[in-house]
Design a protein around this motif. Structure first.
Motif, PDB file in Angstrom:
ATOM      1  N   THR A 187     -17.267 -19.920 -17.552  1.00  0.00           N
ATOM      2  CA  THR A 187     -16.541 -21.041 -18.021  1.00  0.00           C
ATOM      3  C   THR A 187     -16.767 -21.174 -19.506  1.00  0.00           C
ATOM      4  N   GLN A 188     -18.031 -21.321 -20.013  1.00  0.00           N
ATOM      5  CA  GLN A 188     -18.571 -21.829 -20.939  1.00  0.00           C
ATOM      6  C   GLN A 188     -18.074 -20.753 -22.064  1.00  0.00           C
ATOM      7  N   VAL A 189     -18.532 -19.334 -21.580  1.00  0.00           N
ATOM      8  CA  VAL A 189     -18.232 -18.333 -22.748  1.00  0.00           C
ATOM      9  C   VAL A 189     -16.889 -18.176 -22.945  1.00  0.00           C
ATOM     10  N   ARG A 190     -16.042 -18.215 -21.816  1.00  0.00           N
ATOM     11  CA  ARG A 190     -14.630 -17.960 -22.021  1.00  0.00           C
ATOM     12  C   ARG A 190     -13.988 -19.052 -22.986  1.00  0.00           C
ATOM     13  N   GLN A 191     -14.358 -20.349 -22.689  1.00  0.00           N
ATOM     14  CA  GLN A 191     -13.782 -21.520 -23.588  1.00  0.00           C
ATOM     15  C   GLN A 191     -14.371 -21.489 -24.883  1.00  0.00           C
ATOM     16  N   ALA A 192     -15.580 -20.993 -25.219  1.00  0.00           N
ATOM     17  CA  ALA A 192     -16.088 -20.873 -26.414  1.00  0.00           C
ATOM     18  C   ALA A 192     -15.554 -19.556 -27.507  1.00  0.00           C
ATOM     19  N   MET A 193     -15.375 -18.609 -26.535  1.00  0.00           N
ATOM     20  CA  MET A 193     -14.585 -17.256 -27.272  1.00  0.00           C
ATOM     21  C   MET A 193     -13.065 -17.509 -27.552  1.00  0.00           C
ATOM     22  N   GLU A 194     -12.486 -18.357 -26.688  1.00  0.00           N
ATOM     23  CA  GLU A 194     -10.909 -18.602 -27.013  1.00  0.00           C
ATOM     24  C   GLU A 194     -11.164 -19.731 -28.243  1.00  0.00           C
ATOM     25  N   GLU A 195     -12.145 -20.334 -28.521  1.00  0.00           N
ATOM     26  CA  GLU A 195     -11.950 -21.431 -29.577  1.00  0.00           C
ATOM     27  C   GLU A 195     -12.288 -20.829 -31.034  1.00  0.00           C
ATOM     28  N   ILE A 196     -13.068 -19.672 -30.729  1.00  0.00           N
ATOM     29  CA  ILE A 196     -13.594 -18.780 -31.861  1.00  0.00           C
ATOM     30  C   ILE A 196     -12.308 -18.148 -32.496  1.00  0.00           C
ATOM     31  N   VAL A 197     -11.616 -17.379 -31.548  1.00  0.00           N
ATOM     32  CA  VAL A 197     -10.385 -16.725 -31.890  1.00  0.00           C
ATOM     33  C   VAL A 197      -9.306 -17.515 -32.149  1.00  0.00           C
ATOM     34  N   LYS A 198      -9.055 -18.746 -31.803  1.00  0.00           N
ATOM     35  CA  LYS A 198      -8.089 -19.578 -32.163  1.00  0.00           C
ATOM     36  C   LYS A 198      -8.268 -20.052 -33.609  1.00  0.00           C
ATOM     37  N   ALA A 199      -9.695 -20.506 -33.979  1.00  0.00           N
ATOM     38  CA  ALA A 199     -10.015 -20.944 -35.259  1.00  0.00           C
ATOM     39  C   ALA A 199      -9.946 -19.716 -36.335  1.00  0.00           C
ATOM     40  N   GLY A 200      -9.900 -18.512 -35.898  1.00  0.00           N
ATOM     41  CA  GLY A 200      -9.891 -17.439 -36.865  1.00  0.00           C
ATOM     42  C   GLY A 200      -8.622 -17.048 -36.955  1.00  0.00           C
ATOM     43  N   GLN A 201      -7.451 -17.461 -36.444  1.00  0.00           N
ATOM     44  CA  GLN A 201      -6.280 -17.127 -36.689  1.00  0.00           C
ATOM     45  C   GLN A 201      -5.659 -17.002 -37.964  1.00  0.00           C
ATOM     46  N   SER A 202      -6.057 -18.148 -38.845  1.00  0.00           N
ATOM     47  CA  SER A 202      -5.536 -18.329 -40.115  1.00  0.00           C
ATOM     48  C   SER A 202      -6.040 -17.078 -41.268  1.00  0.00           C
ATOM     49  N   LYS A 203      -6.881 -16.334 -40.753  1.00  0.00           N
ATOM     50  CA  LYS A 203      -7.464 -15.308 -41.593  1.00  0.00           C
ATOM     51  C   LYS A 203      -6.575 -14.088 -40.960  1.00  0.00           C
ATOM     52  N   VAL A 204      -5.734 -14.192 -40.240  1.00  0.00           N
ATOM     53  CA  VAL A 204      -4.993 -12.677 -39.506  1.00  0.00           C
ATOM     54  C   VAL A 204      -3.691 -12.610 -40.092  1.00  0.00           C
ATOM     55  N   HIS A 205      -3.602 -11.684 -40.785  1.00  0.00           N
ATOM     56  CA  HIS A 205      -2.162 -11.061 -41.300  1.00  0.00           C
ATOM     57  C   HIS A 205      -1.675  -9.679 -40.555  1.00  0.00           C
ATOM     58  N   ILE A 206      -0.623  -9.791 -40.064  1.00  0.00           N
ATOM     59  CA  ILE A 206      -0.086  -8.651 -39.093  1.00  0.00           C
ATOM     60  C   ILE A 206       0.960  -8.096 -39.731  1.00  0.00           C
ATOM     61  N   ASN A 207       1.058  -6.855 -40.039  1.00  0.00           N
ATOM     62  CA  ASN A 207       2.280  -6.102 -40.313  1.00  0.00           C
ATOM     63  C   ASN A 207       3.356  -6.138 -39.549  1.00  0.00           C
ATOM     64  N   ALA A 208       4.516  -6.747 -40.460  1.00  0.00           N
ATOM     65  CA  ALA A 208       5.787  -7.175 -39.654  1.00  0.00           C
ATOM     66  C   ALA A 208       6.213  -6.210 -38.702  1.00  0.00           C
ATOM     67  N   ASP A 209       5.974  -4.775 -38.874  1.00  0.00           N
ATOM     68  CA  ASP A 209       6.565  -3.789 -37.918  1.00  0.00           C
ATOM     69  C   ASP A 209       5.605  -3.921 -36.753  1.00  0.00           C
ATOM     70  N   TYR A 210       4.465  -4.519 -36.473  1.00  0.00           N
ATOM     71  CA  TYR A 210       3.807  -4.683 -35.296  1.00  0.00           C
ATOM     72  C   TYR A 210       3.787  -6.211 -34.680  1.00  0.00           C
ATOM     73  N   GLN A 211       4.593  -6.903 -35.463  1.00  0.00           N
ATOM     74  CA  GLN A 211       4.578  -8.244 -34.864  1.00  0.00           C
ATOM     75  C   GLN A 211       5.234  -8.387 -33.344  1.00  0.00           C
ATOM     76  N   ALA A 212       4.882  -9.377 -32.697  1.00  0.00           N
ATOM     77  CA  ALA A 212       5.552  -9.285 -31.177  1.00  0.00           C
ATOM     78  C   ALA A 212       6.933  -9.817 -31.662  1.00  0.00           C
ATOM     79  N   LYS A 213       7.859  -9.019 -30.920  1.00  0.00           N
ATOM     80  CA  LYS A 213       9.420  -9.245 -31.060  1.00  0.00           C
ATOM     81  C   LYS A 213       9.767 -10.269 -29.943  1.00  0.00           C
ATOM     82  N   LYS A 214      10.558 -11.052 -30.424  1.00  0.00           N
ATOM     83  CA  LYS A 214      11.202 -12.357 -29.696  1.00  0.00           C
ATOM     84  C   LYS A 214      12.344 -11.470 -28.570  1.00  0.00           C
ATOM     85  N   ALA A 215      12.438 -11.867 -27.545  1.00  0.00           N
ATOM     86  CA  ALA A 215      13.527 -11.448 -26.688  1.00  0.00           C
ATOM     87  C   ALA A 215      14.643 -11.750 -27.325  1.00  0.00           C
TER      88      ALA A 215
END
Length: 289
Positions: free
Chosen positions: A247-275
């Motif tokens: 539980t602690q590992v999962r929560q900590a890693m989710e927080e790390i990934v969430k905190a780093g999202q501001s540094k992530v930039h994805i090519n528009a061609d690979y963005q998740a497409k809305k239905a």
């Protein structure tokens, strides 16, 4: 067929290693050498990870781990002889392996900070999970092991009450399975699942996740094999530490990934497409909305 023979020959060759006196045999913390390169006791411990408590089984596991380590060293040497390590694909494999290793080290680092389980927590856990400890059950079953199955088929399985009905469903959907007999130990089940399984009677059907498939079992008999005393305390503490750590590992890693999202930039061609939104349907002739 050739691959199987090659692996068998390799296994026999490794098994024969060490027979007779070897004047070049290493000593001390060096457990083996492969073409002059050392394999240390630390490397072997990492390869083995955990050893059985039984001395004979532990010795066999150590021997198997060493043979596997030696085999890998020989195969790596051959790959390098063919200069496969210089290919672009090798660089990508190497980078991925390094990233996976760093993530594993991060998980271990986070888990090392998990608070210890108290004696009171252990006692409460044992008393609140009788199906795992004081009322532990060994349940004999006839089972169908399904290595891979669509969840739609699992859903269709829910109302069925007998194994022939389930077999027919699997056959109709061309789902492969293997029939066998087994003994389920509620000690090895998730404690909440163990509680539910312990309440079931003979001829009742249960289904348990099994990797990407499912284990469907009909209970044929059951008997109580209590687990008490120091052994129950030891296992309870281990289970609680595993749960707390996961539980602690999962929560900590989710927080790390969430905190780093501001540094992530994805090519528009690979963005998740809305239905796509459903278009309004024209009214049927003679009807008004």
């Amino acid at each position: 067929m050739k691959r199987g023979i090659s692996l068998l020959v390799l296994g026999l060759a490794l098994a024969s290693c060490g027979k007779g006196e070897d004047k070049q045999a290493p000593k001390g913390q060096v457990v083996a050498t492969v073409d002059g390169k050392e394999i240390t006791a630390s490397e072997l411990r990492m390869e083995l990870q955990s050893a059985p408590s039984d001395p004979n089984l532990a010795a066999a596991a150590q021997s198997a781990a060493l043979q596997g380590l030696v085999a890998r060293k020989l195969l790596v040497a051959e790959a390098k002889r063919r200069e496969l390590d210089k290919s672009p694909l090798a660089a990508m494999f190497r980078a991925r392996a390094e990233e996976q290793a760093m993530v594993q080290l991060l998980q271990m680092n986070i888990a090392s900070g998990v608070p210890k389980v108290s004696d009171d927590e252990v006692k409460d856990f044992v008393s609140s999970h009788p199906a795992t400890f004081s009322q532990r059950r060994l349940i004999s079953v006839d089972q169908l092991l399904v290595p891979k199955i669509d969840m739609k088929v699992v859903k269709q399985m829910e109302p069925l009450k007998t194994m022939p009905e389930i077999e027919a469903l699997l056959n109709n959907n061309k789902v492969q399975f293997v029939r066998s007999a087994a003994v389920l130990d509620t000690l090895n089940l998730n404690p909440d699942v163990a509680t539910k399984v312990a309440s079931m009677g003979v001829d009742e059907i249960l289904a348990l996740p099994n990797g990407s498939g499912v284990q469907v079992a009909r209970i044929t008999s059951t008997r109580i094999e209590p687990l008490a005393g120091e052994e129950s305390q030891r296992i309870a503490r281990l289970l609680l530490m595993q749960q707390r750590g996961a539980t602690q590992v999962r929560q900590a890693m989710e927080e790390i990934v969430k905190a780093g999202q501001s540094k992530v930039h994805i090519n528009a061609d690979y963005q998740a497409k809305k239905a796509p939104q459903a278009q309004p349907q024209p009214a049927a002739p003679g009807k008004t909305n």
